[in-house]
Design a protein around this motif. Structure first.
Motif, PDB file in Angstrom:
ATOM      1  N   LYS A 131      -6.387   3.965   9.493  1.00 29.70           N
ATOM      2  CA  LYS A 131      -7.440   4.526   8.648  1.00 29.70           C
ATOM      3  C   LYS A 131      -8.672   4.911   9.476  1.00 29.70           C
ATOM      4  CE  LYS A 131     -10.560   3.045   4.999  1.00 29.70           C
ATOM      5  NZ  LYS A 131     -10.999   1.888   4.236  1.00 29.70           N
ATOM      6  N   TYR A 162      -1.551   5.436   5.280  1.00 28.13           N
ATOM      7  CA  TYR A 162      -2.716   4.640   5.676  1.00 28.13           C
ATOM      8  C   TYR A 162      -3.863   5.498   6.196  1.00 28.13           C
ATOM      9  CZ  TYR A 162       1.363   1.558   6.057  1.00 28.13           C
ATOM     10  OH  TYR A 162       2.561   0.910   5.839  1.00 28.13           O
ATOM     11  N   LYS A 215       0.822  -1.215   0.000  1.00 28.31           N
ATOM     12  CA  LYS A 215       0.000   0.000   0.000  1.00 28.31           C
ATOM     13  C   LYS A 215       0.855   1.264   0.000  1.00 28.31           C
ATOM     14  CE  LYS A 215      -3.646  -2.570   0.453  1.00 28.31           C
ATOM     15  NZ  LYS A 215      -4.119  -3.156  -0.747  1.00 28.31           N
ATOM     16  N   THR A 216       2.117   1.130   0.363  1.00 33.06           N
ATOM     17  CA  THR A 216       3.024   2.283   0.395  1.00 33.06           C
ATOM     18  C   THR A 216       4.204   2.035  -0.542  1.00 33.06           C
ATOM     19  OG1 THR A 216       4.158   1.327   2.306  1.00 33.06           O
ATOM     20  CG2 THR A 216       2.426   2.929   2.767  1.00 33.06           C
ATOM     21  N   ARG A 262      -3.085  -1.148   9.305  1.00 37.22           N
ATOM     22  CA  ARG A 262      -3.504  -0.164   8.300  1.00 37.22           C
ATOM     23  C   ARG A 262      -4.948   0.259   8.549  1.00 37.22           C
ATOM     24  NH1 ARG A 262      -0.705  -3.819   4.867  1.00 37.22           N
ATOM     25  NH2 ARG A 262      -2.660  -4.611   4.015  1.00 37.22           N
TER      26      ARG A 262
END
Length: 189
Positions: free
Chosen positions: A163, A186, A49-50, A159
């Motif tokens: 979030k 995130y 995701k990063t 994550r």
């Protein structure tokens, strides 16, 4: 001969579960070092995701206070999926005086028959299986089993916690948490 444990993963983000596994294997097998090796493109999971440089920085911060933990970025030197067989071959050429122990969770032990070139790989590296809830360390391949205290947190859960603005304290090192918040990763603020 230097005994090196390799802990691969996306580390998106790295957390205390990763650090506990690394320290327990280091101690149990009397290894000299543990190398944390973030994958560039994981072949068995969805993409991180990063960005790679963000995950590398988080790993640096996570292992900063342990003199036996090191960052290994070899998988970022090439493009495409990060297959363990290829990576171990490169590491053996680069570090001929190292004996490698590849650390995997019990979930991956069950998946070993699907790994690329697994028959050759088990001759090149010693696999170390650590227990995870709901999985058994059983395989037809030679695996050293290490008992590790259960710390039931995953990177995906973290994550989601960031979030959803939930507590993340005591799940990951403060330096990693600070970096995530500084970079708004995130959905953290």
């Amino acid at each position: 001969m230097v005994k090196v444990g390799i802990l691969g993963g996306t580390f998106d983000p790295p957390h205390y579960g990763h650090l506990i596994i690394a320290q327990e294997v280091l101690t149990a097998l009397q290894l000299d070092e543990i190398w944390f090796m973030p994958t560039n493109v994981p072949p068995h999971k969805e993409n991180a995701k990063t960005k790679g440089e963000e995950r590398i920085e988080m790993v640096k911060r996570a292992i900063d206070d342990n003199p036996n933990f090191f960052l290994q970025t070899i998988e970022f030197e090439r493009s495409g999926p990060s297959y363990t067989y290829e990576t171990i071959g490169l590491l053996q050429k680069r570090y001929p005086k190292a004996e490698f122990y590849f650390i995997i969770g019990a979930d991956m032990v069950e998946y070993l028959p699907n790994w690329q070139h697994i028959e050759e790989l088990v001759r090149q590296v010693q696999f170390v299986g650590v227990k995870r809830p709901s999985f058994k360390v059983k395989s037809n391949y030679p695996i050293i089993e290490v008992e590790v205290p259960q710390f039931e947190i995953s990177s995906s859960q973290l994550r989601d916690r960031f979030k959803n603005k939930q507590n993340t304290k005591y799940f990951l090192p403060d330096l990693v948490k600070q970096y995530i918040e500084e970079k708004n990763l995130y959905g953290a603020k």
